[in-house]
Design a protein around this motif. Structure first.
Motif, short mmCIF file in Angstrom:
data_model
loop_
_atom_site.label_atom_id
_atom_site.label_comp_id
_atom_site.label_asym_id
_atom_site.label_seq_id
_atom_site.Cartn_x
_atom_site.Cartn_y
_atom_site.Cartn_z
N ILE A 1 44.65 44.72 50.84
CA ILE A 1 44.96 45.50 49.65
C ILE A 1 46.28 46.22 49.89
O ILE A 1 46.47 46.85 50.93
CB ILE A 1 43.85 46.51 49.32
N GLY B 1 45.33 43.40 45.05
CA GLY B 1 44.72 42.42 45.94
C GLY B 1 45.74 41.41 46.39
O GLY B 1 46.41 40.78 45.57
N THR B 2 45.89 41.26 47.71
CA THR B 2 46.93 40.39 48.25
C THR B 2 46.36 39.47 49.32
O THR B 2 45.23 39.63 49.78
CB THR B 2 48.07 41.23 48.86
N SER C 1 46.54 49.69 43.39
CA SER C 1 45.76 48.85 44.30
C SER C 1 45.95 47.39 43.90
O SER C 1 45.58 47.01 42.78
CB SER C 1 44.28 49.23 44.27
N GLN D 1 48.86 49.16 48.67
CA GLN D 1 48.91 50.41 47.90
C GLN D 1 50.09 51.23 48.39
O GLN D 1 50.66 50.98 49.46
CB GLN D 1 47.60 51.19 48.07
N GLY E 1 40.75 40.76 40.96
CA GLY E 1 40.87 42.00 40.20
C GLY E 1 41.16 41.81 38.73
O GLY E 1 40.92 42.70 37.94
N THR F 1 50.16 38.04 45.78
CA THR F 1 48.94 38.47 45.11
C THR F 1 47.85 37.41 45.28
O THR F 1 48.11 36.21 45.28
CB THR F 1 49.20 38.71 43.62
#
Length: 319
Positions: A200, A187-188, A185, A202, A234, A230
């Motif tokens: 997100i 965070g973008t 996972s 994945q 997180g 990114t």
């Protein structure tokens, strides 16, 4: 009966063999002594008689000499061919080694250039030494560990973009979970200044080599071709590392959100060398500050405090 015929024929055969031997000996003696004295005229008849034998002997000598030369040439060519094949094999090996060294030099040069550019990171170069067979597209093993300053939850990158993060660090090797793993996972955020939509990224079980960006609002400003980086949320991945490009967009099963299929920036099929971010010195985000407000308005905290203080004083002065 047959034994008698053989016995009757043997004397004639022996006679011919003896005659041939005597003529041969005579020819050898005659030609050996030919140059030592002059042959009289009366011996010309003998020369005429022996001429066929001389020609036969000369022809046989030429044939033997030619055969010897041919055999020697064949042996020489065979040895030369063997040596040339060995040289060709060695040159092929050297060519392959040179090509591999050139490719490795280009990869390392690109990594060094990235390291010199990203001065806010401390980077440790590593080589991919294995992949887990059961999760070939989800987990890799690198040749760096705790003795090199590598620890769990450190981001792994190349000069092209994000690879994943360390999930298990040994003494001299580490396991890296790729962003292709559905358990991953990231965070973008959309890099385009007009968008900056967060989501997100994945892995996708149905498409192991192309991750997906989820949790995108249905009306969000995300289009095909957007660069995804990114977001820095997180605590594992620093902000601004390229993840990939939006390849296509589709609605999720609920119809309230969109899902973006990404083309990764990193070619995971050709992944050989990576870098681990051991230290990130990127500047922390600025604290949220309220906007500047006009004095005397209701939303001005100072004005509100002064007004409340004045109201309290007025109330205290009344009888």
């Amino acid at each position: 009966m047959s034994s008698r015929v053989r016995k009757s024929r043997n004397p004639h055969r022996r006679l011919w063999v003896l005659l041939i031997v005597l003529v041969s000996i005579f020819c050898v003696i005659f030609f050996a002594a030919r140059g030592r004295f002059q042959v009289p005229v009366t011996s010309r008849a003998v020369l005429l008689v022996l001429s066929p034998f001389q020609q036969a002997v000369s022809w046989a000598g030429d044939q033997v000499s030619g055969l010897t030369r041919n055999i020697w040439d064949i042996v020489t060519v065979y040895e030369q061919n063997k040596m040339l094949r060995n040289e060709v094999g060695q040159l092929r090996v050297q060519n392959l080694e040179a090509s591999e060294a050139l490719a490795e030099n280009e990869r390392l040069r690109a990594l060094i250039g990235y390291k010199q550019t990203m001065t806010q990171f401390d980077l440790v170069a590593a080589r991919v030494i294995g992949r887990e067979s059961a999760t070939w597209s989800r987990m890799i093993v690198i040749n760096r560990g705790r003795k090199d300053g590598v620890d769990a939850d450190m981001a792994v990158v190349t000069e092209k973009g994000l690879v994943g993060h360390v999930v298990e660090a040994g003494w001299n090797t580490s396991k890296v979970q790729l962003i292709l793993d559905p358990r991953s996972s990231v965070g973008t955020i959309v890099q385009r200044a007009e968008s900056r939509v967060a989501g997100i990224v994945q892995g996708d079980l149905d498409n192991p080599m192309m991750p997906q960006m989820v949790n995108i609002p249905k009306n969000a400003d995300v289009v095909e071709g957007d660069v995804i980086v990114t977001s820095g949320f997180g605590g594992i991945y620093p902000k601004g590392i390229v993840v990939g490009l939006v390849s296509s967009l589709q609605n999720d099963s609920g119809g309230l959100l969109k899902v973006g299929l990404l083309e990764p920036a990193v070619d995971f099929q050709k992944l050989e060398d990576v870098m681990v971010i051991t230290v990130s010195r990127e500047a922390p985000p600025e604290p949220i500050r309220p906007p500047v407000q006009t004095p005397g308005t209701e939303t001005d905290p100072a004005a509100q405090a002064a007004e409340a203080k004045a109201a309290a004083a007025d109330e205290g002065g009344q009888p």
